[in-house]
Motif scaffolding. Sequence first.
Motif, short mmCIF file in Angstrom:
data_model
loop_
_atom_site.label_atom_id
_atom_site.label_comp_id
_atom_site.label_asym_id
_atom_site.label_seq_id
_atom_site.Cartn_x
_atom_site.Cartn_y
_atom_site.Cartn_z
N LYS A 15 1.24 -1.08 -0.35
CA LYS A 15 -0.33 -0.24 -0.18
C LYS A 15 0.99 0.95 -0.08
O LYS A 15 1.71 0.97 0.96
CB LYS A 15 -1.32 0.40 1.50
CG LYS A 15 -2.33 -1.53 1.05
CD LYS A 15 -2.85 -0.60 0.81
CE LYS A 15 -4.03 -2.38 0.98
NZ LYS A 15 -5.67 -1.26 0.60
N PHE A 17 1.23 5.87 -0.74
CA PHE A 17 0.16 7.05 -0.63
C PHE A 17 0.86 7.95 -2.32
O PHE A 17 1.74 7.26 -2.43
CB PHE A 17 1.10 8.36 -0.02
CG PHE A 17 0.44 7.87 1.96
CD1 PHE A 17 -0.83 7.74 2.43
CD2 PHE A 17 1.36 7.32 2.80
CE1 PHE A 17 -1.78 8.00 2.81
CE2 PHE A 17 1.06 6.83 3.98
CZ PHE A 17 -0.64 7.24 3.82
N SER A 42 -4.83 5.40 0.81
CA SER A 42 -3.38 4.20 0.24
C SER A 42 -4.00 3.74 -0.66
O SER A 42 -5.60 2.94 -0.56
CB SER A 42 -2.87 3.61 1.52
OG SER A 42 -4.21 2.88 1.84
N TYR A 77 3.01 3.02 2.45
CA TYR A 77 1.71 3.52 3.99
C TYR A 77 2.14 2.20 4.88
O TYR A 77 2.24 0.64 4.83
CB TYR A 77 -0.11 3.57 3.13
CG TYR A 77 -0.27 3.24 3.99
CD1 TYR A 77 -0.87 4.11 4.73
CD2 TYR A 77 -1.58 2.07 4.52
CE1 TYR A 77 -2.00 4.52 5.81
CE2 TYR A 77 -2.43 1.86 4.76
CZ TYR A 77 -2.90 2.30 5.44
OH TYR A 77 -3.90 3.04 6.49
N LYS A 78 1.78 3.03 6.24
CA LYS A 78 2.67 2.01 7.02
C LYS A 78 0.91 2.04 7.85
O LYS A 78 0.44 3.15 7.99
CB LYS A 78 3.22 2.69 8.11
CG LYS A 78 4.64 2.77 7.75
CD LYS A 78 5.93 3.48 8.64
CE LYS A 78 7.17 3.16 7.75
NZ LYS A 78 7.57 4.89 7.60
N THR A 79 0.91 0.62 7.95
CA THR A 79 -0.58 0.83 8.33
C THR A 79 -0.94 1.53 10.02
O THR A 79 -0.67 1.14 10.45
CB THR A 79 -0.91 -0.54 9.09
OG1 THR A 79 -0.82 -1.60 7.44
CG2 THR A 79 -3.29 -1.61 8.67
N HIS A 83 -4.19 8.07 8.77
CA HIS A 83 -3.90 8.36 7.91
C HIS A 83 -4.64 8.37 6.31
O HIS A 83 -4.26 9.58 5.89
CB HIS A 83 -2.32 8.33 7.44
CG HIS A 83 -1.68 8.12 8.39
ND1 HIS A 83 -0.30 6.89 8.38
CD2 HIS A 83 -1.10 8.08 9.45
CE1 HIS A 83 0.65 6.68 9.25
NE2 HIS A 83 -0.15 8.17 9.69
N VAL A 84 -5.75 8.01 6.88
CA VAL A 84 -6.43 7.94 4.90
C VAL A 84 -7.49 9.33 5.31
O VAL A 84 -8.27 9.67 6.09
CB VAL A 84 -6.96 6.72 5.22
CG1 VAL A 84 -7.75 6.45 4.00
CG2 VAL A 84 -6.52 5.20 5.18
#
Length: 171
Positions: A15, A17, A42, A77-79, A83-84
């Motif tokens: 995933k 950005f 993401s 993208y770090k889970t 962030h979304v």
Amino acid sequence: MDMRNRELEFVVGDKVFLKVSPMKGVMRFGRKGKLSPRFIGSYEIVWRIGKVAYKLKLPSEMAMVHSVCHISMLRLYKTDPSHVLTHEEIEFNEWLSYKEEPIQILDRQVRRLRTKNVASLKVLWQTQNTEEETWEAEEDMNKIYPHLFSITDDMVVGNPCEDHIIPLGSY
């Protein structure tokens, strides 16, 4: 060994950005200027194309955006659900931006410089979800939005807002 470049590589299924390019005077995702988001997503990587390009799985709302991106436009993208950024309620063009429309002129002021006077207008803008007021150059606004300067029967002849002349350095 080059200390400025880093080896960056993604695998299918990661995933990422997607980087959004900043443009002066354009409002993106409810924010303008420095506070506008630099990355959206993401999005999942569908496949790798060569050494520096990746194809992303983009939602249908972003069908106008090219799905193959250079590696420099991507960040891993770090889970983390915070962030979304949601983008369902925002309509944008292929450059991931949209145009603001002026509603009305709220105020006018003239700044006195050494050799000339510069007229500025306080403009009320309508964006997708918000209203915003900014000071703009009268000359530029008259060229781009001449309909704001047309006089109708219900308007008072003359300037309803008195001109405020402000000497340079006093604001």
